[in-house]
Design a protein around this motif. Structure first.
Motif, mmCIF file in Angstrom:
data_model
loop_
_atom_site.group_PDB
_atom_site.id
_atom_site.type_symbol
_atom_site.label_atom_id
_atom_site.label_comp_id
_atom_site.label_asym_id
_atom_site.label_seq_id
_atom_site.Cartn_x
_atom_site.Cartn_y
_atom_site.Cartn_z
ATOM 1 N N UNK A 125 1.262 -1.527 -0.104
ATOM 2 C CA UNK A 125 -0.125 0.210 -0.218
ATOM 3 C C UNK A 125 0.600 1.054 -0.144
ATOM 4 N N UNK A 126 1.532 1.020 1.028
ATOM 5 C CA UNK A 126 2.416 2.533 1.005
ATOM 6 C C UNK A 126 2.943 2.716 -0.424
ATOM 7 N N UNK A 127 4.350 1.584 -0.825
ATOM 8 C CA UNK A 127 4.614 1.986 -2.067
ATOM 9 C C UNK A 127 4.449 2.186 -3.571
ATOM 10 N N UNK A 128 3.004 1.721 -2.937
ATOM 11 C CA UNK A 128 2.224 1.274 -4.344
ATOM 12 C C UNK A 128 2.649 -0.074 -5.086
ATOM 13 N N UNK A 129 2.455 -0.017 -4.945
ATOM 14 C CA UNK A 129 3.659 -1.748 -5.990
ATOM 15 C C UNK A 129 3.271 -2.729 -5.132
ATOM 16 N N UNK A 130 2.676 -4.083 -6.057
ATOM 17 C CA UNK A 130 3.295 -5.426 -6.018
ATOM 18 C C UNK A 130 4.250 -5.456 -5.404
ATOM 19 N N UNK A 131 4.554 -6.215 -3.943
ATOM 20 C CA UNK A 131 5.329 -7.011 -3.398
ATOM 21 C C UNK A 131 6.041 -8.328 -2.995
ATOM 22 N N UNK A 132 6.653 -8.421 -2.824
ATOM 23 C CA UNK A 132 6.901 -10.699 -2.594
ATOM 24 C C UNK A 132 7.474 -10.633 -1.622
ATOM 25 N N UNK A 133 6.538 -11.061 -0.763
ATOM 26 C CA UNK A 133 7.863 -11.567 0.860
ATOM 27 C C UNK A 133 9.211 -12.893 0.072
ATOM 28 N N UNK A 134 10.287 -13.030 0.420
ATOM 29 C CA UNK A 134 11.197 -13.607 -0.371
ATOM 30 C C UNK A 134 12.129 -14.417 0.898
ATOM 31 N N UNK A 135 11.986 -13.395 2.016
ATOM 32 C CA UNK A 135 12.111 -14.347 3.170
ATOM 33 C C UNK A 135 11.541 -14.185 4.478
ATOM 34 N N UNK A 136 11.396 -14.419 5.843
ATOM 35 C CA UNK A 136 11.051 -13.796 7.125
ATOM 36 C C UNK A 136 12.422 -14.183 7.799
ATOM 37 N N UNK A 137 12.462 -13.457 9.228
ATOM 38 C CA UNK A 137 13.744 -14.403 10.241
ATOM 39 C C UNK A 137 12.297 -15.362 11.326
ATOM 40 N N UNK A 138 11.580 -15.071 11.260
ATOM 41 C CA UNK A 138 11.098 -15.993 12.232
ATOM 42 C C UNK A 138 10.725 -17.163 11.614
ATOM 43 N N UNK A 139 10.738 -17.428 10.335
ATOM 44 C CA UNK A 139 10.960 -18.686 9.577
ATOM 45 C C UNK A 139 12.491 -19.354 9.701
ATOM 46 N N UNK A 140 13.452 -18.322 10.285
ATOM 47 C CA UNK A 140 14.679 -19.317 10.539
ATOM 48 C C UNK A 140 15.661 -18.518 9.286
ATOM 49 N N UNK A 141 15.741 -17.076 8.253
ATOM 50 C CA UNK A 141 16.144 -16.998 7.948
ATOM 51 C C UNK A 141 16.865 -15.719 8.415
ATOM 52 N N UNK A 142 17.682 -15.510 8.037
ATOM 53 C CA UNK A 142 19.058 -14.347 9.362
ATOM 54 C C UNK A 142 18.123 -12.687 8.195
ATOM 55 N N UNK A 143 17.668 -12.727 7.716
ATOM 56 C CA UNK A 143 16.919 -11.596 7.539
ATOM 57 C C UNK A 143 15.468 -11.253 6.983
ATOM 58 N N UNK A 144 15.067 -10.759 6.976
ATOM 59 C CA UNK A 144 13.507 -10.172 6.971
ATOM 60 C C UNK A 144 13.560 -9.483 5.443
ATOM 61 N N UNK A 145 13.275 -10.421 3.987
ATOM 62 C CA UNK A 145 13.683 -9.658 2.912
ATOM 63 C C UNK A 145 12.120 -10.097 1.838
ATOM 64 N N UNK A 146 12.546 -8.213 1.316
ATOM 65 C CA UNK A 146 11.081 -8.239 0.886
ATOM 66 C C UNK A 146 11.137 -7.524 -0.922
#
Length: 258
Positions: free
Chosen positions: A203-224
């Motif tokens: 909503x803020x970026x006015x763009x389709x975004x795709x979540x690639x990684x999350x710290x919650x699932x064990x990745x080192x970085x949340x990546x969008x």
């Protein structure tokens, strides 16, 4: 009364602890890092950094992993990257995370559990994310279209998410990286928090975004992933994008691509 030896050792111990804190904080702010990268950032020798990393690993605050390589891998042994463990993140500001889990559990139960409970938690997560979005908007109001992701990273950092933006060539766009998540443990149990956050980013970026990684699932970085303006998936304005377009597919959700 302390003897002279103890008096001499105390400042050295305190200095070593302070440096270890700086090493851990650098990993928190920049994500998984090699000893060489840490040495450059902190102005230390690699040997000194390795000593502090060994101590952090022994304390269970940091773990080593093979550094992710993009493109062709060169000769020689792959460099080791060091990432914070759950315990390492706890050492910073996760003290209230368990309270958040208990609160969400209560909402889930009060709504009757099952699908109703999950929907109630999602409604709460969206309401919370919307409130955060209002705080972030001031950072994006004056940003140029191609600077919105960086403005959002600045806003997230101000809220404790230690965010940064990295350019990616193919597909053309940017990766919004959050190196810290104050609610990682709660999000591990309730992924609705991540889902609602992704909707707000869109909503803020006015763009389709795709979540690639999350710290919650064990990745080192949340990546969008945020596509560049003019490429597929960009709306060209800061309007709302339907929720179903903001999250990764089942095959990629929460994980970095191999």
């Amino acid at each position: 009364m302390k003897n002279r030896s103890e008096q001499r050792e105390a400042p050295a111990v305190a200095e070593a602890a302070g440096t270890r804190q700086r090493v851990a904080r650098s990993i928190l702010d920049h994500g998984p890092s090699t000893a060489a990268e840490l040495a450059v950032r902190l102005g230390l020798t690699q040997a000194a950094v390795r000593r502090h990393l060994d101590a952090l690993v022994a304390e269970g605050l940091v773990e080593s992993r093979e550094k992710r390589v993009h493109g062709a891998r060169g000769r020689g042994r792959p460099a080791k990257a060091f990432a914070l463990t759950d315990g390492g993140r706890d050492a910073f500001d996760h003290a209230y995370d368990e309270l958040a889990v208990e609160a969400l559990r209560w909402i889930e139960r009060a709504a009757g559990g099952g699908e109703r409970g999950a929907a109630a938690v999602l409604a709460f997560a969206r309401d919370r994310a919307a409130a955060q979005a209002e705080q972030y908007r001031s950072f994006l109001e004056t940003a140029a279209p191609d600077g919105r992701a960086r403005a959002l990273a600045e806003a997230l950092t101000s809220s404790g998410f230690a965010a940064a933006v990295q350019e990616v060539a193919a597909p053309a766009g940017e990766q919004l990286c959050q190196h810290h998540c104050p609610v990682a443990h709660a999000a591990q149990r309730y992924p609705q928090l991540c889902e609602a956050e992704a909707e707000v980013f869109s909503d803020l970026l006015g763009s389709h975004v795709q979540r690639l990684a999350t710290i919650a699932l064990g990745d080192g970085v949340c990546t969008t992933f945020v596509p560049k303006a003019g490429h597929a998936g960009h709306t060209g304005h800061a309007g709302h994008v339907p929720a179903e377009t903001t999250t990764a597919t089942d095959s990629t959700a929460g994980r970095n691509p191999a």
